[in-house]
Design an enzyme around this catalytic site. Sequence first.
Site, PDB file in Angstrom:
ATOM      1  N   ASP A 129      36.956  45.541  41.988  1.00 53.12           N
ATOM      2  CA  ASP A 129      36.214  45.850  40.760  1.00 53.12           C
ATOM      3  C   ASP A 129      34.998  44.935  40.638  1.00 53.12           C
ATOM      4  O   ASP A 129      35.061  43.781  41.053  1.00 53.12           O
ATOM      5  CB  ASP A 129      37.111  45.596  39.523  1.00 53.12           C
ATOM      6  CG  ASP A 129      38.331  46.513  39.521  1.00 53.12           C
ATOM      7  OD1 ASP A 129      38.212  47.627  40.080  1.00 53.12           O
ATOM      8  OD2 ASP A 129      39.384  46.098  39.016  1.00 53.12           O
ATOM      9  N   ASP A 162      34.677  37.302  33.247  1.00 54.85           N
ATOM     10  CA  ASP A 162      35.850  37.260  34.136  1.00 54.85           C
ATOM     11  C   ASP A 162      35.941  35.907  34.815  1.00 54.85           C
ATOM     12  O   ASP A 162      36.990  35.282  34.899  1.00 54.85           O
ATOM     13  CB  ASP A 162      35.661  38.299  35.257  1.00 54.85           C
ATOM     14  CG  ASP A 162      36.177  39.665  34.859  1.00 54.85           C
ATOM     15  OD1 ASP A 162      35.936  40.630  35.593  1.00 54.85           O
ATOM     16  OD2 ASP A 162      36.816  39.737  33.799  1.00 54.85           O
ATOM     17  N   GLU A 183      43.912  37.952  39.632  1.00 50.69           N
ATOM     18  CA  GLU A 183      43.207  39.164  40.068  1.00 50.69           C
ATOM     19  C   GLU A 183      41.854  38.808  40.659  1.00 50.69           C
ATOM     20  O   GLU A 183      41.324  39.512  41.500  1.00 50.69           O
ATOM     21  CB  GLU A 183      43.007  40.146  38.910  1.00 50.69           C
ATOM     22  CG  GLU A 183      42.213  41.369  39.381  1.00 50.69           C
ATOM     23  CD  GLU A 183      42.044  42.462  38.346  1.00 50.69           C
ATOM     24  OE1 GLU A 183      41.679  42.158  37.202  1.00 50.69           O
ATOM     25  OE2 GLU A 183      42.303  43.628  38.713  1.00 50.69           O
ATOM     26  N   GLU A 184      41.278  37.691  40.200  1.00 50.82           N
ATOM     27  CA  GLU A 184      39.916  37.332  40.615  1.00 50.82           C
ATOM     28  C   GLU A 184      39.862  36.620  41.960  1.00 50.82           C
ATOM     29  O   GLU A 184      38.771  36.353  42.466  1.00 50.82           O
ATOM     30  CB  GLU A 184      39.269  36.440  39.541  1.00 50.82           C
ATOM     31  CG  GLU A 184      39.152  37.088  38.171  1.00 50.82           C
ATOM     32  CD  GLU A 184      38.409  38.430  38.220  1.00 50.82           C
ATOM     33  OE1 GLU A 184      38.718  39.290  37.393  1.00 50.82           O
ATOM     34  OE2 GLU A 184      37.548  38.604  39.099  1.00 50.82           O
ATOM     35  N   ASP A 226      46.013  38.049  35.159  1.00 57.69           N
ATOM     36  CA  ASP A 226      44.755  38.787  35.115  1.00 57.69           C
ATOM     37  C   ASP A 226      43.973  38.094  34.001  1.00 57.69           C
ATOM     38  O   ASP A 226      44.251  38.327  32.828  1.00 57.69           O
ATOM     39  CB  ASP A 226      45.014  40.270  34.800  1.00 57.69           C
ATOM     40  CG  ASP A 226      43.721  41.073  34.832  1.00 57.69           C
ATOM     41  OD1 ASP A 226      43.789  42.311  34.755  1.00 57.69           O
ATOM     42  OD2 ASP A 226      42.642  40.439  34.894  1.00 57.69           O
ATOM     43  N   LEU A 262      41.061  38.253  32.601  1.00 61.59           N
ATOM     44  CA  LEU A 262      40.378  39.043  31.580  1.00 61.59           C
ATOM     45  C   LEU A 262      40.530  40.518  31.938  1.00 61.59           C
ATOM     46  O   LEU A 262      39.709  41.113  32.640  1.00 61.59           O
ATOM     47  CB  LEU A 262      38.902  38.649  31.466  1.00 61.59           C
ATOM     48  CG  LEU A 262      38.331  38.819  30.058  1.00 61.59           C
ATOM     49  CD1 LEU A 262      39.097  37.975  29.032  1.00 61.59           C
ATOM     50  CD2 LEU A 262      36.870  38.427  30.007  1.00 61.59           C
ATOM     51  N   ASP A 263      41.610  41.100  31.414  1.00 65.86           N
ATOM     52  CA  ASP A 263      41.940  42.488  31.748  1.00 65.86           C
ATOM     53  C   ASP A 263      41.103  43.443  30.899  1.00 65.86           C
ATOM     54  O   ASP A 263      40.929  43.218  29.703  1.00 65.86           O
ATOM     55  CB  ASP A 263      43.429  42.703  31.460  1.00 65.86           C
ATOM     56  CG  ASP A 263      43.840  44.137  31.684  1.00 65.86           C
ATOM     57  OD1 ASP A 263      43.822  44.585  32.843  1.00 65.86           O
ATOM     58  OD2 ASP A 263      44.128  44.818  30.683  1.00 65.86           O
ATOM     59  N   GLU A 293      49.723  42.673  36.287  1.00 70.50           N
ATOM     60  CA  GLU A 293      49.519  43.636  35.192  1.00 70.50           C
ATOM     61  C   GLU A 293      50.854  44.320  34.871  1.00 70.50           C
ATOM     62  O   GLU A 293      51.390  44.175  33.778  1.00 70.50           O
ATOM     63  CB  GLU A 293      48.450  44.687  35.583  1.00 70.50           C
ATOM     64  CG  GLU A 293      47.031  44.116  35.652  1.00 70.50           C
ATOM     65  CD  GLU A 293      45.990  45.133  36.100  1.00 70.50           C
ATOM     66  OE1 GLU A 293      46.172  45.779  37.142  1.00 70.50           O
ATOM     67  OE2 GLU A 293      44.959  45.276  35.398  1.00 70.50           O
TER      68      GLU A 293
HETATM   69  P1  P6P Z   1      40.576  53.453  34.395  1.00 72.14           P
HETATM   70  C1  P6P Z   1      41.148  47.633  33.471  1.00 72.14           C
HETATM   71  O1  P6P Z   1      40.224  47.664  34.545  1.00 72.14           O
HETATM   72  C2  P6P Z   1      42.489  48.121  33.997  1.00 72.14           C
HETATM   73  O2  P6P Z   1      42.935  47.283  35.029  1.00 72.14           O
HETATM   74  C3  P6P Z   1      43.509  48.214  32.876  1.00 72.14           C
HETATM   75  O3  P6P Z   1      43.359  47.242  31.903  1.00 72.14           O
HETATM   76  C4  P6P Z   1      43.261  49.604  32.311  1.00 72.14           C
HETATM   77  O4  P6P Z   1      44.423  50.163  31.716  1.00 72.14           O
HETATM   78  C5  P6P Z   1      42.846  50.402  33.555  1.00 72.14           C
HETATM   79  O5  P6P Z   1      42.351  49.451  34.512  1.00 72.14           O
HETATM   80  C6  P6P Z   1      41.747  51.398  33.245  1.00 72.14           C
HETATM   81  O6  P6P Z   1      41.488  52.103  34.445  1.00 72.14           O
HETATM   82  O7  P6P Z   1      40.663  54.006  35.798  1.00 72.14           O
HETATM   83  O8  P6P Z   1      41.234  54.373  33.383  1.00 72.14           O
HETATM   84  O9  P6P Z   1      39.210  53.017  33.960  1.00 72.14           O
END
Ligand code: P6P
Length: 336
Positions: free
Chosen positions: A63, A69, A92-93, A115, A117-118, A274
């Site tokens: 990502d 982040d 995650e980073e 993670d 900053l999710d 996650e």
């Molecule tokens: P999409 C954020 O990047 C994440 O890891 C989760 O927090 C979130 O539920 C999901 O991905 C969103 O993914 O493909 O729907 O944009």
Amino acid sequence: MKKITTLDEFIIKSQKSYNDATGQLTRLLRDIGIASKIINREVNMAGLVNILGVHGDENASGDKVQKLDIFANERMIDCLQNSGECAAIVSEENKEIIILDKVKGKDPQYVLVMDPLDGSSNIDVNVSVGTIFGIYKRKSNVSQDPGKEDFLQKGADLVASGYVLYGTSTILVYTTGNGVNGFTLDPSLGEFCLSHPDIKMPDRGNYYSVNQGYYLKFDVEIRRFIDQCNDDNLRLRYIGSMVSDLHRILFQGGIFLYPNTRKYPHGKLRLLYECNPMAMIIEQAGGIAITCKLDRVLELDVHDIHQRSTIALGSAAMVDDMKAFVARYSSPSTSF
Ligand code: P6P
């Protein structure tokens, strides 16, 4: 005036119920709280400080990395490095395990998955984001360097897990396996204060949470379940931040799904930092957390620190409904 119980007081009080508690987990949870306050300050000022925008690099998940982040990742690592209570971190980073320097007089028994900053793609548009963390007892001996063996543990072996939601208020929700409690940050005190004791989620709810934009990419059984949610007039709530979407479901009931798609044949979300921590929270609050193949998330074998998984979690009765649809409509040859 109602007695204020701070996060530190609550953690210390909870420690007293563990005979073999050494205080390490207590101090580790407290350090996570401190790091969250620092991250919260920056998240709240993101619009004012030149910290918005994409940093340009990609993280272990591929990502695009937002500047916040990096800030959140570095603050969490710094706090845990200074405390000496944590032996290593998977983030995650970071592609590799972060081995923390030993602090004189400390023999860290725990490792952390996070993670930092999710949902960070929401930052620039002022939509809430969160930190997700999980804590394992290390398997390696304190005389050895921590390694993969300390992290390739099932979610069922988590000692603690939690999240911080940087929303209209900042709330830290965590469990050590004896129920779930929520603490809201009081900016005037600079303390997380107990605001949601012993959280139990509703058995059903009026919400389902899935990226409907992928509907045609889901397997037929998932599409049939989503059709049923529509027939039942459930409301779709999905803001692309797992912490935010699940926080609503924890309190108001509902089901969150991230199924497999052609782009993510094994699901998009990361098992270690996650799915597993959030699954522990949901189960401890009375909900269910399974994969789209109907396996219990917390029982999944972990073979890679950035392994992905499909997931469906939330109110028990609604996850049971979804299980019935998968059993009824999935073709035996369907691969997940
Ligand atoms: P999409 C954020 O990047 C994440 O890891 C989760 O927090 C979130 O539920 C999901 O991905 C969103 O993914 O493909 O729907 O944009």
